[in-house]
Design a protein around this motif. Structure first.
Motif, short mmCIF file in Angstrom:
data_model
loop_
_atom_site.label_atom_id
_atom_site.label_comp_id
_atom_site.label_asym_id
_atom_site.label_seq_id
_atom_site.Cartn_x
_atom_site.Cartn_y
_atom_site.Cartn_z
N PHE A 681 0.84 -1.19 0.00
CA PHE A 681 0.00 0.00 0.00
C PHE A 681 0.88 1.24 0.00
O PHE A 681 2.01 1.23 0.50
CB PHE A 681 -0.92 0.01 1.22
CG PHE A 681 -1.96 -1.09 1.20
CD1 PHE A 681 -3.01 -1.05 0.29
CD2 PHE A 681 -1.88 -2.16 2.07
CE1 PHE A 681 -3.97 -2.05 0.27
CE2 PHE A 681 -2.83 -3.16 2.04
CZ PHE A 681 -3.88 -3.12 1.14
N THR A 682 0.35 2.33 -0.52
CA THR A 682 1.13 3.58 -0.57
C THR A 682 1.22 4.26 0.78
O THR A 682 2.06 5.12 0.99
CB THR A 682 0.53 4.55 -1.60
OG1 THR A 682 -0.84 4.80 -1.22
CG2 THR A 682 0.57 3.96 -3.00
N SER A 683 0.36 3.89 1.72
CA SER A 683 0.37 4.51 3.04
C SER A 683 0.02 3.47 4.08
O SER A 683 -0.75 2.54 3.81
CB SER A 683 -0.63 5.68 3.10
OG SER A 683 -0.73 6.17 4.43
N SER A 684 0.62 3.63 5.24
CA SER A 684 0.30 2.73 6.35
C SER A 684 -0.70 3.35 7.32
O SER A 684 -1.02 2.76 8.34
CB SER A 684 1.58 2.37 7.12
OG SER A 684 2.17 3.55 7.65
N LEU A 685 -1.21 4.54 6.99
CA LEU A 685 -2.15 5.21 7.87
C LEU A 685 -3.54 4.62 7.70
O LEU A 685 -3.90 4.13 6.62
CB LEU A 685 -2.19 6.71 7.56
CG LEU A 685 -0.90 7.47 7.77
CD1 LEU A 685 -1.07 8.92 7.35
CD2 LEU A 685 -0.45 7.39 9.23
N LEU A 687 -7.48 4.29 6.94
CA LEU A 687 -8.36 4.93 5.98
C LEU A 687 -9.69 5.17 6.67
O LEU A 687 -10.38 4.20 7.06
CB LEU A 687 -8.51 4.04 4.73
CG LEU A 687 -9.32 4.62 3.58
CD1 LEU A 687 -8.66 5.88 3.04
CD2 LEU A 687 -9.46 3.58 2.46
N HIS A 705 1.20 0.11 -4.85
CA HIS A 705 2.37 0.54 -5.62
C HIS A 705 3.39 -0.59 -5.66
O HIS A 705 3.56 -1.33 -4.68
CB HIS A 705 3.00 1.78 -4.98
CG HIS A 705 4.21 2.27 -5.71
ND1 HIS A 705 4.14 2.95 -6.91
CD2 HIS A 705 5.53 2.17 -5.40
CE1 HIS A 705 5.37 3.24 -7.30
NE2 HIS A 705 6.22 2.77 -6.41
N ASP A 749 1.52 0.96 -10.55
CA ASP A 749 0.42 1.36 -9.67
C ASP A 749 -0.88 0.73 -10.11
O ASP A 749 -1.15 0.59 -11.32
CB ASP A 749 0.26 2.89 -9.64
CG ASP A 749 1.46 3.57 -9.03
OD1 ASP A 749 1.59 3.54 -7.80
OD2 ASP A 749 2.27 4.13 -9.81
N PHE A 786 3.78 -2.46 4.75
CA PHE A 786 2.75 -1.86 3.91
C PHE A 786 1.85 -2.94 3.31
O PHE A 786 1.35 -2.80 2.20
CB PHE A 786 3.38 -1.02 2.79
CG PHE A 786 4.07 0.20 3.29
CD1 PHE A 786 3.40 1.42 3.37
CD2 PHE A 786 5.39 0.15 3.72
CE1 PHE A 786 4.05 2.54 3.84
CE2 PHE A 786 6.03 1.27 4.19
CZ PHE A 786 5.36 2.48 4.27
N CYS A 789 -3.94 -2.51 5.44
CA CYS A 789 -4.56 -1.18 5.46
C CYS A 789 -5.78 -1.26 6.36
O CYS A 789 -6.69 -2.07 6.12
CB CYS A 789 -4.95 -0.74 4.05
SG CYS A 789 -5.78 0.87 4.00
#
Length: 1498
Positions: A681-685, A687, A705, A749, A786, A789
């Motif tokens: 994933f592009t972010s580990s924050l 959602l 990604h 992507d 990553f 999510c």
């Protein structure tokens, strides 16, 4: 049971209490066990119990938990259950705190209403989260009944306890309360304390112990501070504490030391303030070290003077340490023995210091002590002595360190010409010369020990110490030479020039020899006389290893595999075999740190060796990368050159080469085209999503990604519910729960699409984890960290519910005081979470309800709460009062409110809000006197409005009997405005001066309006006492008295004389006033007393005798305020006349000031009127000359006359006008006299004074008695020739006649000057100082020295003390205080070295107005203008100088001008260069000279 009238168990369960339920169980048990035999007994027992419960008392008590231990939080709500047992009834109960309201609860009261249909109610007590530190607190809440009755009583338990645990840092927050940095000085010879101030903020409960530790110092803290760690204890209640650290004197030289005292941990429940948990202690540099530089000296006897260096404030390396800003001193001692091996003071050496104290001034670090070594002719072995610094004598911030003792050895001596050798110091280590670094080597020295007499020399030679046949001069020059020592010289340097070529060479040995037989001058040669030294290998003879070329360092990939391609070069020399040690590391993407290196990537170990055989200059290396290695995009290969070594050779000396170049590390970045795929994933924050509101579903795309895009890859994923609500997550909330996505070759992507669905179900936050499970290809991996999510669907559809008042509780309500209202709060929608709600009665400052505010806690699933508001019966009158019960959110996540959040409650007016009106009981009967004149007697009756005082109300009143003309008013109405509670009825007695008996009147209240009512006391009584007997003056009422006399009057009393009375009298100022002392006034309480039966009294007033002139004056005596039943009437005022006295019409004299009267002018002479100024008085005056009266018209126009003084006038002028006769005269004197005085009334008349009746009148000299000088009209036009043909022709000579008109008295001198036609109007006004001045005999006139063409005498000023002239005060002064322009001109012949004033003006008190000074020498003339600027106390100076050689008997013309604030200097008519100056100020200060203007030359 039916036959007995007993209800079935199901019905009883509804009607009976819990005890009834228990009885039913027992009944059931008995019936089952004993069957019929016990049925009768059980029926009777049940009937008895039923009778007890239906006909007994009702009991109210707490039920359930009665002891609560809670934390002080904003969401702490305590539920108290109130239970009713016994006979059903409507019960209202109050829960209240025991003691005062401490503010720990939102409300300390709560009310509960239990209807007869229910058995219990719950009340809510909310804890108030304040910011006050508190220890454990226990509170007791009691249950009470507002309306106790015999049938309803309190049961047990009737109280509960609530303990709030300690909170808000009750045990305190510990921190330092002092400067973050303190600077201290280390003590000397003792220890000192360093106080640390700690505070305990917030609470101070309990005993608290905090641990500290000292750290961060350059040395262990134990060396400087004690203790270095420990505990500090705060006792209960103590908020501040001072803890003393001990600062130690350790006598170790130190620079500034910075220690940190840090609070580590704390026990006892307190906390440490991390922002103030440390204090820095800076111990200033201390203990400056004092020592010898060397511990031993070896000197020859011929050295003459031995200099021993002593230093302070430096360590062994020469760095400064310790303080140096203050003076330090120490005493030394010389220690020696008695054997031949010891040098003797004053025999072998001398101490050259005047004393044995060594002093270091501030900032001085080095000093020297010197000893003279005595050179004798006696052969001696080595002799020693010691110099010792004495510790006990050390003064200042310093300590002794080693070496504090130095040993001095005098070498064996008396070889007068010395012994030559190579310096033995050179043999301590190998002498190596680096050809690449230096071109001239001066490190070889030859020493001369023993004697140093005479000039000596020796030859030296350098040879190769190897088989190399090349000459020495190929590497260094010269190869031989001669060393010369001059007399007294002990050390000579042998300089060598090193040939710096560009040829790589290995190290080469050389041998230096002193040729013994070549000595000259008598010296000898001793060992060591040979020295082996080396020239270092040069020009990188073994090679310089480097990456070369840099662009050839790369990562390569081909069908056979991937590898690192590295290229190296060996530059400069290639002698010998060389091995290169290097490391190759793979570092994943991120920080380029070798610590992050990952193994298993390269087909080799981390550290490897590359060999360079002799002669090889380049090499290329390929390091294979493992086929299964995963190369991350953005990762690096780091290649480091560690070292290079010579393998097969051992050089003569440690070599400089081989060596590595400056670039020793390279990193090769892994690009996407080489990297393997890494997917994540592009972010580990997390959602954060919301359930859709406007649609049934929404699609969310979550980005993936891939780093490394080679080949296809399929990623499989899944959704899994997580968190506390994971069972609530279904396909109706989110879908799908699994799937896959495809990355095409070259694609980096893509997205995963998730559908969020809408519903109408209240839900909390729902969490699902989207996880990447696996990848379809092995050379593609999932990116660590990553692969998951977190998806959070926020709470929706009001999961906590919507709160409002139930429809049955929305009011509005109108209730009486003492009644209660039950309000039901309901919760619709969701009930999934605990929610808090605040209810408040507004306005909030009311005290009308029990439980007017509170916090309600709705637990999960709880749908309704009932609260009871009970109005207080306070006995306070009140109008209708409107209140609102308002719901509001509370806590960080308040519940959602509906529409019905306000209920209006009206408490009806109560307790007589408009008041109860009546007379004040203490003032029902009043007796007053009849008013007398200005003294009015009144009776005041207080009418009060008890209970409430709201609104405007009125009450009427009336007096009975009416129309008597004795009182006023006789009826009226009293109006009370809103909030007024007291009014007065005031009735006046009317004065009538008619004797009357006691009269009685009744005052009654009636007709209250505005909602008020009459009280019980509605009548009051007024009585007027009997009155009026007269008191008065008898005739005569007016008396005339002389000053100092007495005025007597008689006062009479008529009417009844049965009682003693008094009447006051008072003296009242008229023309005569008591304040001016004219008479003795009455006191503040002067009275005349009439005893019983007395009808007549005398009144006496005394007149003061003063010395103040006065005319007839009057004052008055008033009778007033008679006591008893009397009045003052008719003749109540007497008049006293004080006759005129003390020269009231005045005593007359002349002003004693003598004044001149100039001819043709007039002047006034004042006649003064002393003493009184009353009445009109006439005075006669006459002029006399030698006691003879002047005839009319003689010298004055009027020679006698009369002056008239009107009433009040104090002075009048006599004007004398002198006649102008145009006859020159000197001063003339006459006498003006007063001759008679008449008139004056009232009083004895005006009188002449015994003195000052005459004054001298002077007519000053006039009509120019010294003459008026003019040129004879016949002489005003003269012709004179310039050239004549014969000496006998006198036409070149002319004369002028001067006339002296008017008077011819005295000797007069005139000055004259011939002017050119330019000045036809004449020169401006000027002062000729030589003409006006007077000179002593010491100033000599020298006519023969007159300036050519000048008739003015030349005066010679010798410079003696009295050689100066004076212009006296008679010189006319213009009166100006400022000089804004002038011209000063002077002709003079100054002597050489003249320094004196030409002219100066002062005020004889040391204040110089201005002065002109001249200063000369052989070549220059300087002129100085001294002046004081206007408004300043300073004397300024303007100076000009000109180059001028003074000739004897040559006149010098000096000119100074001031105009428009510019001062200019001229010399002989020429402006002086640089002679233009600005005036310091607006003008030059000037003033009238007190004595003189002086001028002199010194």
């Amino acid at each position: 049971m039916a036959a007995l009238g007993i209800a079935p168990p199901r019905v009883l369960r509804r009607k009976l209490s819990r005890k009834s339920k228990l009885i039913l169980v027992i009944v059931g048990y008995g019936r089952c066990q004993f069957r019929m035999p016990c049925a009768s007994f059980l029926v009777h027992l049940l009937l008895a119990l039923l009778i007890h419960f239906t006909s007994g008392e009702t009991e109210v008590k707490f039920s359930g938990q009665t002891e609560f231990i809670v934390n002080e939080t904003s969401t702490t709500v305590i539920r108290l259950v109130i239970e009713r047992t016994g006979k059903p009834a409507n019960i209202t109960a109050i829960v209240s705190i025991d003691g005062e309201n401490t503010g720990d609860f939102f409300d300390t009261y709560a009310a509960a209403f239990i209807p007869d249909t229910e058995t219990n109610r719950t009340v809510y007590i909310s804890v108030c989260d304040d910011d006050l530190p508190e220890a454990d607190e226990t509170f007791t809440f009691y249950l009470t009944l507002p309306k106790p009755s015999a049938r309803i009583k309190l049961g047990s338990p009737k109280y509960v306890t609530v303990t709030i645990l300690s909170n808000d840092n009750a045990f305190g927050i510990i921190s330092f309360n002092m400067s973050a940095l303190i600077t201290v000085n280390e003590p000397r010879g003792r220890n000192e304390f360093v106080p640390l101030t700690l505070i305990r903020e917030r609470g101070t409960y309990g005993t608290v112990t905090v641990t500290f530790e000292i750290e961060d110092g350059p040395n262990p803290a134990e060396e400087d501070l004690s203790p270095a760690r420990g505990n500090i204890t705060f006792t209960p209640g103590r908020s501040m504490l001072i803890y003393n650290l001990t600062l130690l004197d350790e006598e170790i030289p130190e620079n500034d030391e910075l220690f940190v005292v840090r609070l580590r941990n704390v026990e006892g429940g307190a906390e440490i303030n991390n922002t103030k948990n440390s204090v820095q202690i800076n111990i200033k540099k201390n203990d400056s070290p004092v020592r010898f530089v060397r511990s031993a000296y070896m000197v020859p006897e011929e050295v003459d003077v031995l200099t021993v260096q002593v230093v302070r404030g430096k360590d062994d390396s020469g760095k400064l340490i310790g303080p140096d800003e203050y003076e330090v001193s120490v005493t030394y001692a010389i220690v020696t023995g008695n054997s031949t091996a010891h040098a003797q003071l004053n025999v072998d050496f001398l101490d050259l210091q005047p004393n044995t104290t060594i002093v270091f001034p501030p900032l001085v670090h080095e000093t020297y002590i010197r000893f003279k070594i005595l050179d004798d002719a006696i052969p001696e072995i080595a002799e020693t002595f010691q110099i010792m610094l004495l510790k006990d004598t050390l003064q200042g911030d310093a300590v002794l360190v080693n070496p504090s003792v130095t040993h001095v050895t005098i070498q064996p001596n008396d070889k007068p010409y010395g012994v030559l050798s190579i310096n033995s110091i050179l043999f301590a280590q190998t002498v190596i010369i680096d050809e690449d670094q230096i071109s001239r080597f001066e490190g070889i020295t030859i020493v001369r020990s023993g004697g140093t007499h005479g000039n000596v020399s020796i030859t030296w030679v350098i040879t190769r110490n190897s088989s190399d046949p090349s000459p020495v001069t190929a590497d260094l020059i010269p190869e031989t030479g001669e060393i010369c020592f001059h007399q007294g010289q002990m050390l000579v340097t042998l300089p060598l020039n090193i040939i710096n070529d560009d040829i790589p060479e290995e190290a080469e040995p050389y041998l230096l020899k002193l040729v013994a037989h070549t000595t000259r001058g008598g010296a000898e040669v001793s060992e060591p006389s040979e020295l082996l030294f080396y020239i270092q290998d040069s020009d990188d003879v073994y090679g310089l290893i480097k990456f070369y070329p840099l662009e050839n360092q790369k990562i390569e990939s081909n069908p056979t595999g991937r590898f690192l391609s590295l290229s190296f070069a060996r530059e400069r020399g290639t002698v010998g075999d060389v091995q290169l040690v290097y490391t190759a590391l793979y570092i994943p993407a991120g920080a380029l740190s070798p610590e992050r290196a990952k193994d298993g990537i390269l087909n080799t170990s981390r550290r490897s060796i590359l060999m360079f055989p002799e002669g090889k200059t380049q090499d290329t290396l390929n390091i294979p990368i493992r086929n299964d290695a995963f190369l991350q995009n953005g990762g690096h290969f780091l290649v480091q050159l560690e070292k290079v070594e010579l393998v097969n050779r051992i050089p003569l000396v440690p070599p400089v080469s081989p060596r590595l170049s400056e670039i020793r590390n390279i990193s090769l970045r892994i690009t996407p085209d080489i990297a393997n795929g890494e997917i994540g994933f592009t972010s580990s924050l997390p959602l954060i999503l919301s359930e859709p509101e406007d649609s049934l579903a929404t699609v969310v795309s979550i980005a993936l990604h891939r780093d490394g895009t080679d080949g296809q890859a399929t990623v499989f994923w899944s959704l899994k519910p997580s968190g506390v609500n994971q069972k609530a997550v279904t396909h109706d909330d989110i879908s799908p729960f699994n799937g896959s996505v495809l990355f095409l070759s070259g694609q980096s992507d893509t997205t995963i699409n998730i559908t969020i669905k809408a519903d109408d179900i209240p839900e909390m936050n729902e969490t699902v984890l989207l996880t990447l499970d696996r990848v379809s290809v092995e050379n593609q991996i999932l990116k660590y960290g990553f692969t998951t999510c977190e998806i959070i669907i926020l709470e929706n559809d009001d999961p906590g519910g919507v709160f409002e008042f139930s429809p049955s509780s929305r009011g509005p309500y109108s209730i009486k005081e003492g009644e209660s209202v039950e309000l039901q709060i309901v919760r619709s929608r969701g009930s999934l979470v605990r929610q808090f709600l605040r209810y408040t009665v507004e306005p909030r400052d009311n005290n009308e309800f029990y439980g007017s505010t509170g916090i309600l806690e709705f637990k999960p699933g709880e749908r309704e709460i009932i609260i009871t508001l009970l109005t207080r019966m306070d006995g306070v009158p009140e109008l209708d009062e409107m209140y609102s019960v308002v719901l509001s959110g509370y806590s960080e996540m308040p519940g959602k409110l509906g529409n019905a959040t306000r209920v209006n409650i009206t408490i009806l007016k109560n307790d007589d809000p408009h008041g109860v009106i009546q007379f004040l009981p203490d003032e029902l009967s009043v007796t007053i006197k009849e008013s007398k004149g200005e003294i009015i007697y009144t009776a005041a009756y207080r009418v009060v409005r008890n209970q409430g005082n709201y609104g405007n109300v009125s009450v009427s009143w009336i007096v009975d009997p009416a129309c008597t003309n004795d009182i006023y008013p006789e009826q009226g109405t009293i109006f009370f405005d809103n909030l007024e509670f007291s009014k007065n009825i005031t009735i006046y007695s009317l004065p009538d001066e008619v004797p009357e008996e006691v009269e009685v009147f009744i005052i009654s209240l009636f007709s209250a309006t505005g909602g008020a009512r009459l009280g019980n006391i509605t009548s009051a009584i007024l009585q007027i006492a009997r009155n009026d007997d007269p008191i008065y003056f008898s005739e005569p009422l007016t008396v005339s008295v002389k000053e100092g006399g007495v005025a007597n009057f008689t006062v009479l009393r008529n009417g009844s004389a049965d009682v003693a009375i008094a009447v006051q009298y008072i003296t009242v100022n008229g023309d005569a006033t008591a304040e001016e002392g004219d008479f003795v006034p009455s006191g503040k309480s002067s009275v005349i007393l009439f005893d019983v039966g007395e009808r007549e009294q005398n009144l006496t007033v005394y007149i003061n005798d003063d010395d103040t002139p006065e005319t007839d004056e009057t004052f008055y005596i008033f009778l007033l305020n008679s006591t008893g039943d009397t009045v003052v009437f008719e003749a109540g005022v007497a008049t006293v006349i004080i006759e005129a006295n003390d020269d009231p019409n005045g005593i007359f004299s002349l002003e004693t000031l003598e004044k001149p009267v100039e001819e043709g002018k007039s002047n006034n002479y004042m006649v003064l009127r002393h003493r009184g100024h009353f009445g009109n008085v006439s005075l006669t005056w006459q002029l006399f000359d030698n006691d003879s009266a002047l005839r009319p018209g003689e010298e004055f126009y009027e020679t006698y006359g009369t002056v008239c003084f009107m009433d009040g006038e104090g002075s009048k002028p006599i004007t004398l006008h002198a006649i102008s006769d145009r006859i020159p005269e000197f001063n003339e004197f006459y006498i003006l006299k007063l001759v008679n005085a008449s008139g004056g009334f009232p009083g004895p008349g005006g009188q002449l004074s015994e003195t000052s009746l005459a004054v001298t009148v002077m007519i000053p000299f006039n009509d120019d008695p010294f003459g008026v000088f003019v040129i004879d009209p016949e002489s005003q036009d003269r012709e004179i020739v310039e050239d004549v043909l014969s000496e006998d022709d006198l036409s070149y000579i002319t004369d002028f006649t001067i006339w002296r008109q008017q008077g011819t008295f005295g000797v007069v001198r005139l000055g004259w000057e011939i002017l050119s036609s330019t000045f036809q109007a004449g020169l401006p006004s000027m002062v000729d100082f030589l003409l006006l001045g007077s000179f002593p005999s010491s100033v000599q006139s020298q006519p023969h020295m007159r300036r050519h063409h000048s008739g003015t005498d030349a005066l010679y000023f010798s410079g003696k003390e009295d050689a100066f002239g004076i212009i006296g005060p008679e010189y006319p002064y213009s009166g100006n205080t400022a000089v804004t322009n002038f011209t000063f001109s002077a002709w003079l012949i100054p002597n050489v070295s003249t320094d004196g004033y030409i002219v100066e003006k002062d005020d004889d008190n040391g204040t110089l107005y201005y002065g002109v000074k001249i200063q000369t020498n052989y070549s220059h003339v300087s002129v100085v203008l001294h002046y004081k600027a206007l408004g300043s106390n300073m004397t300024y100076m303007a100076k000009a100088a000109v180059l001028k050689y003074l000739d004897e008997n040559t006149w010098l013309h000096l000119l100074i001008t001031l105009d428009d604030s510019i001062i200019e200097f001229y010399m002989d008519g020429i402006p002086v260069l640089g002679g233009m100056k600005s005036l310091k100020g607006e003008a030059i200060a000037d003033g009238e000279p007190i004595t003189c203007i002086s001028f002199l030359l010194l």
